[in-house]
Design an enzyme around this catalytic site. Structure first.
Site, PDB file in Angstrom:
ATOM      1  N   ASP A 239       0.843  -1.197   0.000  1.00  9.72           N
ATOM      2  CA  ASP A 239       0.000   0.000   0.000  1.00  9.72           C
ATOM      3  C   ASP A 239       0.880   1.249   0.000  1.00  9.72           C
ATOM      4  O   ASP A 239       1.648   1.470   0.943  1.00  9.72           O
ATOM      5  CB  ASP A 239      -0.926  -0.022   1.233  1.00  9.72           C
ATOM      6  CG  ASP A 239      -2.015   1.039   1.159  1.00  9.72           C
ATOM      7  OD1 ASP A 239      -1.793   2.105   0.556  1.00  9.72           O
ATOM      8  OD2 ASP A 239      -3.104   0.799   1.722  1.00  9.72           O
ATOM      9  N   GLY A 266      -1.923  -3.609  -3.220  1.00 13.11           N
ATOM     10  CA  GLY A 266      -1.820  -2.179  -2.970  1.00 13.11           C
ATOM     11  C   GLY A 266      -2.912  -1.691  -2.044  1.00 13.11           C
ATOM     12  O   GLY A 266      -3.193  -2.317  -1.019  1.00 13.11           O
ATOM     13  N   HIS A 267      -3.575  -0.589  -2.455  1.00 14.51           N
ATOM     14  CA  HIS A 267      -4.522   0.096  -1.566  1.00 14.51           C
ATOM     15  C   HIS A 267      -5.955  -0.407  -1.725  1.00 14.51           C
ATOM     16  O   HIS A 267      -6.869   0.134  -1.117  1.00 14.51           O
ATOM     17  CB  HIS A 267      -4.447   1.600  -1.859  1.00 14.51           C
ATOM     18  CG  HIS A 267      -5.148   2.452  -0.847  1.00 14.51           C
ATOM     19  ND1 HIS A 267      -4.915   2.357   0.510  1.00 14.51           N
ATOM     20  CD2 HIS A 267      -6.085   3.436  -0.985  1.00 14.51           C
ATOM     21  CE1 HIS A 267      -5.682   3.217   1.146  1.00 14.51           C
ATOM     22  NE2 HIS A 267      -6.403   3.888   0.275  1.00 14.51           N
ATOM     23  N   TRP A 268      -6.179  -1.415  -2.537  1.00 19.80           N
ATOM     24  CA  TRP A 268      -7.551  -1.819  -2.859  1.00 19.80           C
ATOM     25  C   TRP A 268      -7.753  -3.315  -2.603  1.00 19.80           C
ATOM     26  O   TRP A 268      -8.175  -4.045  -3.512  1.00 19.80           O
ATOM     27  CB  TRP A 268      -7.812  -1.482  -4.341  1.00 19.80           C
ATOM     28  CG  TRP A 268      -8.904  -0.491  -4.543  1.00 19.80           C
ATOM     29  CD1 TRP A 268      -9.476   0.334  -3.630  1.00 19.80           C
ATOM     30  CD2 TRP A 268      -9.567  -0.217  -5.795  1.00 19.80           C
ATOM     31  NE1 TRP A 268     -10.437   1.108  -4.229  1.00 19.80           N
ATOM     32  CE2 TRP A 268     -10.511   0.789  -5.550  1.00 19.80           C
ATOM     33  CE3 TRP A 268      -9.442  -0.722  -7.095  1.00 19.80           C
ATOM     34  CZ2 TRP A 268     -11.336   1.300  -6.542  1.00 19.80           C
ATOM     35  CZ3 TRP A 268     -10.253  -0.206  -8.079  1.00 19.80           C
ATOM     36  CH2 TRP A 268     -11.184   0.798  -7.804  1.00 19.80           C
TER      37      TRP A 268
END
Ligand SMILES: O=C(O)/C=C/C(=O)/C=C/C=C(\O)C(=O)O
Length: 287
Positions: A239, A266-268
């Site tokens: 992330d 990552g961020h999702w």
């Protein structure tokens, strides 16, 4: 119930809420008919919405027997515009209280992504009796990272995209948003760009809000001990928007919390590892 036929359009609804100083129209999606309700709260990126963030998660939860509500926060998607010069996390929490009251929901499970995680924690601190279980992904509190300079490289690209909403800036942001960028299609970019450009007022208001109060998401670290709800924290090891040590701070502070870290993510997390994520959430909610 099977979810065949559930679309953004077929689940789209509006409600007017009055909650403290908030007096506005909210858009939400309402899917499924279960006795228990899971509210999903999206992140703060330009063009984000409940459906854009959670389109890989709604159907499995509805099939598992939950009612799923996706709230579009004030200032996003089809909800009314707003300039926020105080705590965005608390403002969204008040909006959720208004929505829960309007729908007669006494208690809800909350699944929050990034800003949605910050909102879920704000809601749990202010209205603890209204919370079932919490799932916090890539968010839950603001505050500094011990390891990574803030704002992070991802948040800088996000802020730049708000100021200059072009396809190039969108692609720059998305190139570090998820771990495996080969999963990002031109169609996804175009849909996201269209979402953003449809609401120039939301983009302008986000920039105004950040100028009025750069710390939109306060640090709840000192108050996390007040949360008694069972909590599943989910993070991507890669992330680059909200660093993983924020997840460790949440784990240290919330007594009934567990943390799952996805590698190559990552961020999702809810989108990048949707199948595993959905199974994990259903298992967590059930037990
Ligand atoms: O600055 C923070 O702490 C939070 C950032 C976000 O909420 C970013 C989220 C981005 C998305 O989920 C998106 O779909 O753009």
């Amino acid at each position: 119930m099977t979810t065949q036929g559930l679309t953004e359009a077929s689940t789209s609804k509006f409600v007017h809420i009055k909650e403290g100083e908030l007096d506005l129209q909210l858009h939400y999606n309402d899917a499924g008919k279960g006795a228990e309700t899971v509210v999903m709260l999206h992140g703060s990126g330009p063009g984000a919405s409940g459906w854009a963030n959670f389109n890989r998660n709604v159907h499995p939860l509805v099939d598992a027997g939950y009612r799923v509500i996706l709230m579009d926060s004030p200032g996003w998607s089809k909800s009314d515009p707003i300039v926020c010069s105080t705590s965005r996390s608390d403002l969204n929490a008040r909006a959720l209280k208004g929505l829960a009251d309007a729908l007669d929901l006494d208690r809800v499970h909350i699944l929050g992504n990034s800003m949605g995680g910050h909102t879920a924690v704000a809601f749990a601190l202010t209205y603890p009796q209204r919370v079932g279980k919490l799932v916090l992904m890539g968010g839950g509190t603001g505050g500094a990272s011990a390891f990574v300079p803030m704002p992070t490289e991802g948040i800088k690209l996000l802020q730049n995209l708000y100021r200059e909403p072009t396809i190039d800036n969108l692609k720059k942001m998305m190139s570090i948003f998820v771990f495996d960028t080969s999963s990002l299609t031109e169609e996804l970019f175009q849909t996201r760009l269209d979402n953003m450009l449809t609401r120039q007022d939301h983009l302008d208001n986000f920039v105004k809000s950040a100028a009025a109060n750069p710390k939109q998401f306060p640090d709840f670290s000192a108050r996390l001990g007040e949360i008694s709800a069972q909590t599943l924290i989910v993070w991507g090891r890669n992330d680059r928007f909200v660093p993983m040590d924020t997840g460790l701070r949440l784990l240290a502070g919330i007594a009934n919390a567990q943390l799952h870290v996805f590698n190559q993510c990552g961020h999702w997390a809810q989108w990048e590892h949707a199948d595993t994520f959905n199974r994990m959430v259903m298992d967590f909610l059930r037990n």
